[in-house]
Design an enzyme around this catalytic site. Structure first.
Site, mmCIF file in Angstrom:
data_model
loop_
_atom_site.group_PDB
_atom_site.id
_atom_site.type_symbol
_atom_site.label_atom_id
_atom_site.label_comp_id
_atom_site.label_asym_id
_atom_site.label_seq_id
_atom_site.Cartn_x
_atom_site.Cartn_y
_atom_site.Cartn_z
ATOM 1 N N LYS A 1 0.843 -1.202 0.000
ATOM 2 C CA LYS A 1 0.000 0.000 0.000
ATOM 3 C C LYS A 1 0.877 1.251 0.000
ATOM 4 O O LYS A 1 2.079 1.171 0.300
ATOM 5 C CB LYS A 1 -0.918 -0.030 1.221
ATOM 6 C CG LYS A 1 -0.171 -0.051 2.560
ATOM 7 C CD LYS A 1 -1.092 -0.408 3.724
ATOM 8 C CE LYS A 1 -0.329 -0.423 5.040
ATOM 9 N NZ LYS A 1 -1.164 -0.932 6.155
ATOM 10 N N TYR B 1 15.423 30.236 9.135
ATOM 11 C CA TYR B 1 14.192 30.867 9.628
ATOM 12 C C TYR B 1 14.180 30.929 11.151
ATOM 13 O O TYR B 1 14.618 29.994 11.826
ATOM 14 C CB TYR B 1 12.971 30.058 9.182
ATOM 15 C CG TYR B 1 12.558 30.301 7.745
ATOM 16 C CD1 TYR B 1 12.205 31.572 7.295
ATOM 17 C CD2 TYR B 1 12.492 29.241 6.848
ATOM 18 C CE1 TYR B 1 11.816 31.771 5.972
ATOM 19 C CE2 TYR B 1 12.100 29.433 5.530
ATOM 20 C CZ TYR B 1 11.773 30.709 5.100
ATOM 21 O OH TYR B 1 11.383 30.904 3.805
#
Ligand SMILES: *Cc1c(COP(=O)(O)O)cnc(C)c1O
Length: 353
Positions: free
Chosen positions: A39, A248
């Site tokens: 999956k 940042y």
């Protein structure tokens, strides 16, 4: 490694995937079949390549989450191998289930009704809920419909363990007992174990096991061969002085002169933001701390101690597994794998090359 590229290179060792499948197969008795859970694009590694390698290793049954994934896997494998859909038979999936010969694991009375009416005679399985409360028929529902279902001839009756990664959890044995009570004597092949369940021992194996994460080298399969290497190119290096900040929010402050490498790869590529100031990358055998915030496309790394500027740094490799990185990020290996970005160049190793 092609130095000119600005995207990371994700190397996927299909020989290791095949070796992991064989190793998990050997952990159960010869009459227990070992399927493969593929999956989420084979946990982010590329279902088409992975399923072909697994089929070559001997896997004959594959599990996906939803029918669309099953369609992709069928395209890669061609007719023959069984492809089981764990979401079952959803409204709108009938044609795909029929045309691509998918085997839905029916989860509810609604799905059972839909399947037996829309595709009588088409293969199906049944999923039972034994305590996880996520998918599958509950005990009372099962009792109500078991006779009809068994008459229709399911290929498999399955359930899923909630705590199999923790061998000490009492829930494993509780679910095992419930699964036995619900299915003993039905004369249909049964499956309870994913990777964790295989490691719990033969009581949990029944007729078919369904490993996923262990195939891809992840915990709890300690003995797994490593499948993934992730190398990120260095785009630029610079020196910073004592007191200068990086990235940042200026969350890292140089405590002396430092050399900072700016590396291609960020949270848009699945390098979780929680790795900010909390991980290392590797230049061969030398660790280099990730400094400052992870941004969308870039991370910054302290390479002051390296004698030569590297062209790339590894964030997953021989010294740092998927699970190591997950731990640094405060998550699990499954999330790191399935977050691996679309921008990486995926390079496959097969047949030793
Ligand atoms: C994802 C999944 C698996 C595979 O689990 P792993 O822990 O990755 O081995 C097996 N069965 C079900 C129902 C699943 O959802």
């Amino acid at each position: 490694m092609k130095g000119a590229m600005a995207t990371g290179t994700l190397t996927i060792d299909l020989d290791a995937v095949a070796a992991n499948w064989r190793a998990l197969d050997h952990l159960s008795a010869p009459d227990v079949q070992t399927a493969a859970v593929v999956k989420a694009d084979a946990y982010g590694l590329g279902a088409a390549r992975v399923v072909r390698a697994l089929a070559q290793a001997g896997a004959r049954r594959f599990f996906v989450a939803v029918a669309e994934e099953g369609a992709m896997v069928r395209q890669a494998l061609g007719p023959g191998p069984q492809i089981a859909v764990m979401a079952g038979h959803m409204a709108g999936d009938t044609e795909m289930i029929h045309d691509l010969d998918l085997t839905p694991m029916l989860n509810s009375i609604d799905q059972i009704t839909r399947h037996l009416e829309a595709l009588p005679g088409h293969p199906f399985g049944v999923q039972l809920d034994t305590g996880m409360n996520r998918l599958g028929l509950e005990e009372a529902e099962w009792q109500a419909v078991a006779a009809i279902l068994l008459e229709a001839g399911p290929e498999l009756v399955m359930s899923h363990l909630a705590c199999a990664d923790d061998p000490d959890s009492p829930m494993n044995e509780e679910q095992l007992t419930i699964f036995r009570q619900m299915t003993d004597g039905i004369g249909v092949p049964r499956s309870l174990a994913a990777t964790g369940g295989i490691l719990l021992g033969p009581d949990y194996h029944f007729d078919l096991t369904r490993p996923g994460v262990g195939l891809y080298g992840g915990q709890p399969f300690e003995a797994a061969s490593r499948v993934v290497t992730l190398s990120l190119p260095v785009i630029q290096t610079r020196t910073v002085a004592l007191g200068e900040t990086v990235g940042y929010a200026a969350s890292w402050v140089a405590d002396g002169p430092a050399t900072i490498a700016t590396v291609s790869g960020g949270y848009a590529d699945g390098l979780l933001r929680t790795l900010s100031n909390a991980s290392v990358l590797w230049d061969g055998n030398t660790p280099c701390p990730l400094v400052g915030r992870v941004s969308m496309d870039l991370i910054t790394v302290d390479v002051s101690h390296l004698p030569d500027m590297p062209r790339y740094l590894d964030i997953i490799g021989p010294h740092q597994t998927v699970d190591d990185l997950a731990q640094a990020a405060g998550t699990i290996g499954y999330e790191v794998l399935t977050s691996l970005g679309r921008r990486y160049v995926r390079r496959y190793i097969e047949g030793g090359a």
